[in-house]
Enzyme design. Structure first.
Site, PDB file in Angstrom:
ATOM      1  N   ARG A 121      -3.233  12.176  20.041  1.00 24.03           N
ATOM      2  CA  ARG A 121      -4.246  12.197  18.867  1.00 24.03           C
ATOM      3  C   ARG A 121      -4.854  10.647  19.168  1.00 24.03           C
ATOM      4  NH1 ARG A 121      -2.119  14.241  13.373  1.00 24.03           N
ATOM      5  NH2 ARG A 121      -4.282  14.404  13.031  1.00 24.03           N
ATOM      6  N   ASP A 306      -3.954  24.214  11.841  1.00 20.84           N
ATOM      7  CA  ASP A 306      -3.174  23.869  10.870  1.00 20.84           C
ATOM      8  C   ASP A 306      -2.643  25.141  10.011  1.00 20.84           C
ATOM      9  OD1 ASP A 306      -3.826  21.383  11.133  1.00 20.84           O
ATOM     10  OD2 ASP A 306      -4.885  21.108   9.347  1.00 20.84           O
TER      11      ASP A 306
END
Ligand code: EPZ
Length: 418
Positions: A121, A306
């Site tokens: 990330r 998600d």
């Protein structure tokens, strides 16, 4: 460290009210740094990441007043254009203050977020975008230091890959830049649209949010506004699965089906009955045999990463083999190993998980590794025979508003153990 104790096997029934979206509330709070006036935000979910963002704003010099789910931010003067390591290390989304701070103050100092459980990330795309707008950026001593002493200049920015918070960061920088900015390959998530709606209420000039090309004409100043955050589509999806996996019947209120089309189609394909009895509501009826369906995570409007972990929990209870492919993050299968401890049959091959069902799950002690992985373990615990004890639920507290209370209210036997 808090744990959840769950006695599984109870079909859930009743109504759950959906909270405001954490991932929309975070950029909305960061956007308050763009004006000296007070901004009033409603439906801010009281979760840990939000408290961290509020601390960040206070560190910058803003006055933050919380009254239930209403948060008022008055950033009259910015004293510290900085996001310190202690706050950034607990929440990567802290990088969302980079754009607003450099736009408002002409400089910003933000600790570089490290890796996290689901992948590396990096924030290189946020940095590259701001550089295009004329910020001079260097990285030193673990901090990104951005400077634009004469203000930012509008520019064309084509993102190499789609980034949600990167798009939001750049949007917040561009609203105060001189001239026009065009963002190509922008994220189309509903949270980006919600942020743009807030910024427009504050006086910004933005077109195309929700499409992959966003045009922003910079203005000299923004002003105060009032705004209500959209429903949390990931919380909605998690509770839809809770209804389906327990063979229950749940009515969710205050939600937005339009934000979940790809997910609802998959849930429907798996045999759960989903309907929209009234605008802003969704009903899930379990009870039929669940079937395996393959899913591949994608940027919006595709199937959200998600919700991948929670969907995997559901697939352990479906007949057949489901192939789940994760394309957004490189290491987002930590829950698979814990689900296997509960009896699931899952084989991992790189970015693909093969889930063979239906295997009866049995309660076990498991460890939550990240926010959505924790949710998948809660769902598995609700479906399992016997008792499940989930450790490290601080991960779930980062992003779900009182999940155990909401589930208990519809019949789940779940308690928090301190
Ligand atoms: C947002 O994270 C969400 N967080 C995440 O929610 C969500 O999983 C993710 O978008 C994808 O939908 C918030 O909105 C606060 P990205 P973000 O930048 O913006 C790579 C949750 O559970 N990338 O869209 O950080 C990146 O590594 C969370 O609530 C770069 O290479 O995600 C990833 O592979 C976790 N360089 C991909 O792009 C960059 O500069 C997409 O990430 C930025 C991203």
């Amino acid at each position: 460290m808090d744990k959840f104790r769950i006695q599984g096997g109870v079909p859930l029934a009743g109504e759950i009210a959906i909270s405001g979206a954490k991932n929309s509330a975070l950029p909305a709070l960061a956007a308050c740094l763009l004006t000296a006036d007070a901004v009033v935000l409603d439906r801010i979910p009281p979760v840990r990441d939000i408290h961290t963002m509020e601390k960040l704003l206070e560190h910058a010099g803003a006055r933050v007043t919380v009254t239930g789910e209403r948060v008022t931010v008055a950033a009259g003067a910015i004293e510290n254009a900085e996001a310190p390591y202690d706050l950034v290390k607990t929440m990567r989304a802290s990088s969302l203050v980079l754009g607003p701070l450099v736009a408002r103050c002409g400089r910003a100092r933000v600790s570089v977020p490290g890796g996290c459980a689901i992948g590396a990330r990096p924030i290189n795309l946020h940095v590259a975008g701001l550089e295009k707008l004329g910020a001079v950026i260097r990285q030193e001593h673990g901090y990104i230091e951005a400077e634009a002493p004469h203000g930012l200049e509008g520019a064309e920015v084509a993102f190499d890959r789609i980034t949600v918070t990167g798009t939001e960061d750049l949007l917040m920088a561009a609203v105060l830049a001189r001239g026009e900015t065009v963002i190509y390959n922008a994220a189309r998530e509903p949270e980006v649209v919600d942020l743009a709606d807030l910024l427009v209420k504050m006086g910004a000039n933005i077109e195309g949010a929700g499409t992959s090309v966003i045009r922003i004409r910079g203005v000299a100043k923004l002003h105060g506004a009032e705004h209500t955050i959209i429903a949390d589509r990931i919380e909605t999806g998690t509770f839809l699965i809770a209804g389906a996996i327990t063979q229950g019947s749940l009515l969710l209120t205050g939600c937005e089906a339009e934000h979940l089309r790809a997910f609802i189609a998959k849930l429907d394909g798996a045999g759960a009955e989903i309907s929209e009895p009234a605008p802003g509501t969704l009903r899930v009826e379990g009870g039929k045999k669940l079937r395996s369906v393959d899913v591949t995570t994608e940027e919006h409007p595709g199937f959200a990463t998600d919700l991948q972990a929670q969907f995997m929990a559901l697939m352990t209870q479906a007949e057949g083999i489901a192939i789940i492919t994760e394309t957004i993050f490189e290491n987002r299968f930590m829950h698979a190993l814990e689900l296997a401890r509960m009896g699931a049959n899952i084989r991992l091959e790189g970015s693909r998980a093969m889930v063979a069902g239906a295997m009866p799950l049995s309660g076990a002690q498991v460890i939550a590794s990240d926010l959505r992985a924790s949710a998948s373990l809660v769902l598995a615990g609700l479906a399992a025979h016997g008792e499940t004890l989930i450790d490290r639920v601080y991960h779930i507290d980062r992003g779900y508003d009182r999940i155990e209370a909401k589930l208990a209210q519809v019949g789940a036997r779940i308690t928090r153990v301190h």
